[in-house]
Motif scaffolding. Structure first.
Motif, short mmCIF file in Angstrom:
data_model
loop_
_atom_site.label_atom_id
_atom_site.label_comp_id
_atom_site.label_asym_id
_atom_site.label_seq_id
_atom_site.Cartn_x
_atom_site.Cartn_y
_atom_site.Cartn_z
N ARG A 101 95.52 90.78 75.01
CA ARG A 101 96.63 91.32 74.23
C ARG A 101 97.09 92.65 74.81
NH1 ARG A 101 96.29 92.24 67.75
NH2 ARG A 101 94.79 93.80 68.41
N ASN A 102 96.49 93.77 74.43
CA ASN A 102 96.99 95.10 74.80
C ASN A 102 95.99 95.88 75.66
OD1 ASN A 102 99.32 94.77 73.16
ND2 ASN A 102 98.10 95.27 71.36
N GLY A 103 96.53 96.68 76.59
CA GLY A 103 95.70 97.57 77.39
C GLY A 103 94.86 96.84 78.42
N GLY A 104 95.49 96.44 79.51
CA GLY A 104 94.74 95.76 80.56
C GLY A 104 93.55 96.57 81.04
N ALA A 105 93.68 97.89 81.08
CA ALA A 105 92.58 98.77 81.47
C ALA A 105 91.99 99.48 80.26
CB ALA A 105 93.05 99.81 82.48
N VAL A 106 92.86 100.15 79.47
CA VAL A 106 92.40 100.99 78.35
C VAL A 106 93.24 100.70 77.11
CG1 VAL A 106 92.07 103.35 77.52
CG2 VAL A 106 91.73 102.83 79.94
N HIS A 107 92.57 100.52 75.98
CA HIS A 107 93.25 100.38 74.69
C HIS A 107 92.66 101.41 73.73
CE1 HIS A 107 94.91 98.77 70.99
NE2 HIS A 107 93.69 98.79 70.49
N CYS A 108 93.55 102.14 73.06
CA CYS A 108 93.14 103.11 72.04
C CYS A 108 93.94 102.84 70.78
CB CYS A 108 93.40 104.53 72.53
SG CYS A 108 93.06 105.81 71.30
N ASP A 109 93.26 102.76 69.66
CA ASP A 109 93.92 102.46 68.39
C ASP A 109 94.13 103.74 67.58
OD1 ASP A 109 95.10 100.81 66.52
OD2 ASP A 109 93.43 99.40 66.51
N SER A 110 94.74 103.61 66.43
CA SER A 110 95.14 104.77 65.63
C SER A 110 93.98 105.68 65.24
CB SER A 110 95.86 104.29 64.37
OG SER A 110 95.02 103.44 63.63
N GLY A 111 94.25 106.98 65.38
CA GLY A 111 93.30 108.00 64.95
C GLY A 111 92.22 108.33 65.95
N ASP A 112 92.17 107.64 67.07
CA ASP A 112 91.14 107.89 68.07
C ASP A 112 91.71 108.78 69.18
OD1 ASP A 112 89.55 106.00 66.64
OD2 ASP A 112 90.68 104.42 67.63
N THR A 113 90.84 109.27 70.05
CA THR A 113 91.32 110.12 71.15
C THR A 113 90.91 109.54 72.50
OG1 THR A 113 89.37 111.55 71.09
CG2 THR A 113 91.23 112.21 69.75
N VAL A 114 91.80 109.69 73.47
CA VAL A 114 91.55 109.25 74.84
C VAL A 114 92.01 110.33 75.79
CG1 VAL A 114 92.26 107.66 76.65
CG2 VAL A 114 91.68 106.77 74.41
N SER A 115 91.18 110.62 76.79
CA SER A 115 91.54 111.54 77.86
C SER A 115 91.25 110.86 79.19
CB SER A 115 90.72 112.83 77.74
OG SER A 115 90.94 113.64 78.88
N ALA A 129 100.24 91.41 76.33
CA ALA A 129 101.34 91.95 75.53
C ALA A 129 101.75 93.33 76.04
CB ALA A 129 100.96 92.00 74.05
N ASP A 130 101.17 94.41 75.52
CA ASP A 130 101.62 95.77 75.83
C ASP A 130 100.61 96.54 76.68
OD1 ASP A 130 103.81 95.24 74.23
OD2 ASP A 130 102.88 96.09 72.45
N GLY A 131 101.14 97.38 77.58
CA GLY A 131 100.31 98.29 78.36
C GLY A 131 99.43 97.60 79.37
N GLU A 156 105.39 94.77 77.92
CA GLU A 156 105.99 96.09 77.76
C GLU A 156 105.19 97.16 78.48
OE1 GLU A 156 107.21 97.35 73.92
OE2 GLU A 156 107.80 95.35 73.30
N GLY A 157 105.59 97.51 79.66
CA GLY A 157 105.13 98.69 80.38
C GLY A 157 103.72 98.72 80.91
N SER A 158 103.57 99.39 82.06
CA SER A 158 102.25 99.64 82.62
C SER A 158 101.49 100.61 81.73
CB SER A 158 102.38 100.21 84.02
OG SER A 158 101.12 100.44 84.58
#
Length: 168
Positions: A101-115, A129-131, A156-158
């Motif tokens: 579905r989403n984030g071929g490499a990285v997926h982050c959902d609501s309220g979480d943090t990613v750096s 789907a997306d990312g 939708e988008g890299s």
């Protein structure tokens, strides 16, 4: 210095599933060809980071991991979902991962943090789907700097960002 290759899980975290409060740290490691295989899998082909977990990866390569092609599979390499979950990736390569579905490499959902900081490459990742590379869906504090995203494939988008405050 850990090599986690050709591991499989049913629902989430093909190599590592950190699902409770705590800290996860990996340095100079390899996450290769790990899989979440169940048709109802939710994702994290290599790593799933859950509620209250602070995960840090330094100079770690994440290559060729897969979150099953199921309708709910997010994060071919990293899936970050749950209250207070965080992911910090510095250096390394994230390439050739796939999510249903989403984030071929990285997926982050609501309220979480990613750096993502100074990752050598986020390339050739695929999402249904997306990312194709990175999917940030309402992350509270996404931070991406010094990262090259190439050849990500998705509807939708890299890099797909659906947040109102984001720093790149």
């Amino acid at each position: 210095n850990v090599d986690m290759t050709d591991n499989a899980a049913g629902i989430f975290g093909g190599a590592v599933a950190a699902s409770s409060v705590g800290t996860l740290r990996m340095r100079r490691s390899r996450l290769h060809r790990n899989t979440v295989a169940d048709p109802d899998a939710v994702g994290g082909g290599a790593v799933s980071v859950g509620s209250g977990v602070n995960a840090t990866f330094v100079d770690t390569d994440c290559i060729g991991n897969r979150a099953n092609d199921g309708a709910q599979s997010d994060g071919g390499c990293f899936r970050v979902v749950g209250v207070g979950a965080s992911l910090d990736v510095t250096g390394g390569i994230i390439s050739g991962n796939r999510a249903g579905r989403n984030g071929g490499a990285v997926h982050c959902d609501s309220g979480d943090t990613v750096s993502l900081d100074s990752v050598v490459a986020v390339d050739e990742n695929v999402a249904g789907a997306d990312g194709g590379g990175v999917h940030l869906a309402g992350c509270s504090a996404p931070f991406v700097t010094g990262v090259r995203c190439d050849a990500g494939t998705a509807l939708e988008g890299s890099v797909h960002v659906s947040v109102f405050s984001c720093q790149f």
